[in-house]
Write a protein that holds these residues in place. Structure first.
Motif, PDB file in Angstrom:
ATOM      1  N   LEU A  98       0.830  -1.191   0.000  1.00  0.00           N
ATOM      2  CA  LEU A  98       0.000   0.000   0.000  1.00  0.00           C
ATOM      3  C   LEU A  98       0.871   1.250   0.000  1.00  0.00           C
ATOM      4  N   PRO A  99       0.397   2.354  -0.606  1.00  0.00           N
ATOM      5  CA  PRO A  99       1.130   3.617  -0.494  1.00  0.00           C
ATOM      6  C   PRO A  99       1.284   3.986   0.980  1.00  0.00           C
ATOM      7  N   ARG A 100       2.468   4.419   1.350  1.00  0.00           N
ATOM      8  CA  ARG A 100       2.770   4.711   2.754  1.00  0.00           C
ATOM      9  C   ARG A 100       2.730   6.221   2.986  1.00  0.00           C
ATOM     10  N   ILE A 101       1.943   6.632   3.980  1.00  0.00           N
ATOM     11  CA  ILE A 101       1.799   8.047   4.295  1.00  0.00           C
ATOM     12  C   ILE A 101       2.318   8.313   5.701  1.00  0.00           C
ATOM     13  N   LEU A 102       3.177   9.307   5.808  1.00  0.00           N
ATOM     14  CA  LEU A 102       3.679   9.758   7.102  1.00  0.00           C
ATOM     15  C   LEU A 102       2.855  10.955   7.557  1.00  0.00           C
ATOM     16  N   VAL A 103       2.190  10.832   8.705  1.00  0.00           N
ATOM     17  CA  VAL A 103       1.413  11.919   9.289  1.00  0.00           C
ATOM     18  C   VAL A 103       2.242  12.547  10.403  1.00  0.00           C
ATOM     19  N   VAL A 104       2.564  13.837  10.239  1.00  0.00           N
ATOM     20  CA  VAL A 104       3.400  14.546  11.211  1.00  0.00           C
ATOM     21  C   VAL A 104       2.536  15.585  11.915  1.00  0.00           C
ATOM     22  N   ASP A 105       2.145  15.282  13.152  1.00  0.00           N
ATOM     23  CA  ASP A 105       1.267  16.168  13.916  1.00  0.00           C
ATOM     24  C   ASP A 105       1.390  15.809  15.393  1.00  0.00           C
ATOM     25  N   ASP A 106       1.474  16.830  16.257  1.00  0.00           N
ATOM     26  CA  ASP A 106       1.611  16.544  17.676  1.00  0.00           C
ATOM     27  C   ASP A 106       0.282  16.527  18.416  1.00  0.00           C
ATOM     28  N   GLU A 107      -0.835  16.659  17.666  1.00  0.00           N
ATOM     29  CA  GLU A 107      -2.160  16.585  18.288  1.00  0.00           C
ATOM     30  C   GLU A 107      -2.651  15.138  18.252  1.00  0.00           C
ATOM     31  N   PRO A 108      -2.794  14.480  19.416  1.00  0.00           N
ATOM     32  CA  PRO A 108      -3.233  13.086  19.426  1.00  0.00           C
ATOM     33  C   PRO A 108      -4.577  12.873  18.744  1.00  0.00           C
ATOM     34  N   GLN A 109      -5.487  13.861  18.866  1.00  0.00           N
ATOM     35  CA  GLN A 109      -6.798  13.675  18.261  1.00  0.00           C
ATOM     36  C   GLN A 109      -6.732  13.648  16.739  1.00  0.00           C
ATOM     37  N   ILE A 110      -5.790  14.407  16.160  1.00  0.00           N
ATOM     38  CA  ILE A 110      -5.622  14.378  14.709  1.00  0.00           C
ATOM     39  C   ILE A 110      -5.081  13.019  14.276  1.00  0.00           C
ATOM     40  N   GLN A 111      -4.100  12.511  15.004  1.00  0.00           N
ATOM     41  CA  GLN A 111      -3.551  11.198  14.693  1.00  0.00           C
ATOM     42  C   GLN A 111      -4.617  10.109  14.841  1.00  0.00           C
ATOM     43  N   ARG A 112      -5.422  10.209  15.914  1.00  0.00           N
ATOM     44  CA  ARG A 112      -6.471   9.191  16.134  1.00  0.00           C
ATOM     45  C   ARG A 112      -7.517   9.228  15.021  1.00  0.00           C
ATOM     46  N   GLY A 164       5.467  12.826  15.806  1.00  0.00           N
ATOM     47  CA  GLY A 164       4.927  13.933  16.581  1.00  0.00           C
ATOM     48  C   GLY A 164       5.809  15.157  16.612  1.00  0.00           C
ATOM     49  N   THR A 165       7.013  15.055  16.054  1.00  0.00           N
ATOM     50  CA  THR A 165       7.948  16.183  16.041  1.00  0.00           C
ATOM     51  C   THR A 165       8.622  16.273  14.680  1.00  0.00           C
ATOM     52  N   GLY A 166       9.269  17.419  14.433  1.00  0.00           N
ATOM     53  CA  GLY A 166       9.996  17.573  13.189  1.00  0.00           C
ATOM     54  C   GLY A 166      11.169  16.615  13.090  1.00  0.00           C
ATOM     55  N   GLY A 167      11.868  16.419  14.204  1.00  0.00           N
ATOM     56  CA  GLY A 167      12.988  15.491  14.214  1.00  0.00           C
ATOM     57  C   GLY A 167      12.561  14.072  13.877  1.00  0.00           C
ATOM     58  N   GLU A 168      11.438  13.632  14.476  1.00  0.00           N
ATOM     59  CA  GLU A 168      10.921  12.299  14.173  1.00  0.00           C
ATOM     60  C   GLU A 168      10.520  12.186  12.705  1.00  0.00           C
ATOM     61  N   ILE A 224       2.110  14.152   5.261  1.00  0.00           N
ATOM     62  CA  ILE A 224       1.124  15.142   5.704  1.00  0.00           C
ATOM     63  C   ILE A 224       1.734  15.838   6.904  1.00  0.00           C
ATOM     64  N   LEU A 225       1.914  17.159   6.809  1.00  0.00           N
ATOM     65  CA  LEU A 225       2.736  17.872   7.773  1.00  0.00           C
ATOM     66  C   LEU A 225       2.003  19.051   8.399  1.00  0.00           C
ATOM     67  N   ASP A 226       1.971  19.076   9.728  1.00  0.00           N
ATOM     68  CA  ASP A 226       1.491  20.252  10.458  1.00  0.00           C
ATOM     69  C   ASP A 226       2.640  21.244  10.579  1.00  0.00           C
ATOM     70  N   LEU A 227       2.333  22.541  10.549  1.00  0.00           N
ATOM     71  CA  LEU A 227       3.389  23.542  10.673  1.00  0.00           C
ATOM     72  C   LEU A 227       3.775  23.817  12.125  1.00  0.00           C
ATOM     73  N   GLY A 228       2.830  23.629  13.064  1.00  0.00           N
ATOM     74  CA  GLY A 228       3.093  23.936  14.463  1.00  0.00           C
ATOM     75  C   GLY A 228       3.559  22.721  15.228  1.00  0.00           C
ATOM     76  N   LEU A 229       4.841  22.450  15.185  1.00  0.00           N
ATOM     77  CA  LEU A 229       5.413  21.286  15.858  1.00  0.00           C
ATOM     78  C   LEU A 229       6.184  21.730  17.095  1.00  0.00           C
ATOM     79  N   PRO A 230       6.335  20.851  18.079  1.00  0.00           N
ATOM     80  CA  PRO A 230       6.937  21.277  19.357  1.00  0.00           C
ATOM     81  C   PRO A 230       8.431  21.579  19.288  1.00  0.00           C
ATOM     82  N   ASP A 231       9.151  20.979  18.345  1.00  0.00           N
ATOM     83  CA  ASP A 231      10.610  21.159  18.329  1.00  0.00           C
ATOM     84  C   ASP A 231      11.114  22.070  17.221  1.00  0.00           C
TER      85      ASP A 231
END
Length: 229
Positions: A3-17, A34-38, A52-59
């Motif tokens: 399957l196509p693999r998608i990386l979701v980068v977001d520190d909001e648990p509800q978005i990930q869920r 959950g972080t830019g480094g990860e 898929i990338l959120d702009l507001g990350l903790p690190d």
């Protein structure tokens, strides 16, 4: 077939869920960060087909993630962020993001944007053989634009503008990218100039220039060519 693999980068648990089961149901393998480094580590080690990338990350700011990735990876990037300022969208797209969706969002729109980004991800800026859009045919190899067999006469600049949009069909192309690519770096801020040429182009290629179906405006950001592919 994997399957196509998608990386979701977001520190909001509800978005990930929300996203993991929704995207899994749509036929994608989902990995999370959950972080830019990860995120940077996951792209290097897990080779996702799309991010898929959120702009507001903790690190770090998401735009720094884009800049870092574009130094060594062409993986398609869709920004999914609550930041709604036009400058944020323009900066992210100019850095190399492929698309931008504001939160809150609909899963239908997101999956449609994912399909488009994946279709074009392997091609990057390669010139397509033929592009079809609402009855218009763009043939880059012959430098020919036609509708219903009839030739559409474009000026050289109008053609270059249309071809650049066709190369990025389905993706937002920012004002700055269009201006600097077609007219040169000295014209990067000539928005009125660009609007005039887009208006002229629409008069020639659209069925109804007042309700364009081929070249769509992304307010404050740029334009998007909607192809049939």
């Amino acid at each position: 077939m994997s399957l196509p693999r998608i990386l979701v980068v977001d520190d909001e648990p509800q978005i990930q869920r929300f996203l993991k089961p929704a995207l899994s149901a749509a036929g994608y393998e989902v990995i999370e960060a959950g972080t830019g480094g990860e995120a940077l580590k996951a792209v290097a080690t897990r080779s996702p087909d799309l991010v898929i990338l959120d702009l507001g990350l903790p690190d770090m700011d998401g735009k720094d993630v884009i800049a870092s990735l574009r130094g060594w990876s062409n993986v398609p990037i869709i920004i999914l962020s609550a930041r709604d300022r036009e400058s944020e969208k323009v900066d992210a797209l100019d850095l190399g993001a492929d698309d931008y969706i504001e939160k809150p969002f609909g899963i239908g729109e997101l999956t449609a944007r994912i399909r488009t980004a994946l279709r074009h991800g392997n091609r990057q800026d390669a010139i397509p053989t033929i592009v079809e859009a609402d009855g218009l045919t763009i043939d880059p190899l012959r430098r020919r634009v036609s509708r219903a067999g009839g030739l559409v006469h474009l000026t050289p600049k109008e053609y270059d503008l249309l071809l650049l949009l066709a190369r990025h069909a389905g993706r937002v192309v920012t004002h700055k990218m269009l201006l600097t690519s077609v007219w040169g770096p000295a014209h990067g801020d000539d928005l009125h100039y660009l609007r005039v040429f887009i208006g002229q182009l629409r008069q020639k290629i659209e069925r109804n220039p007042t309700e364009p179906a081929i070249v769509r405006t992304e307010p404050g950001v740029g334009y998007r060519l909607i192809s049939d592919q």
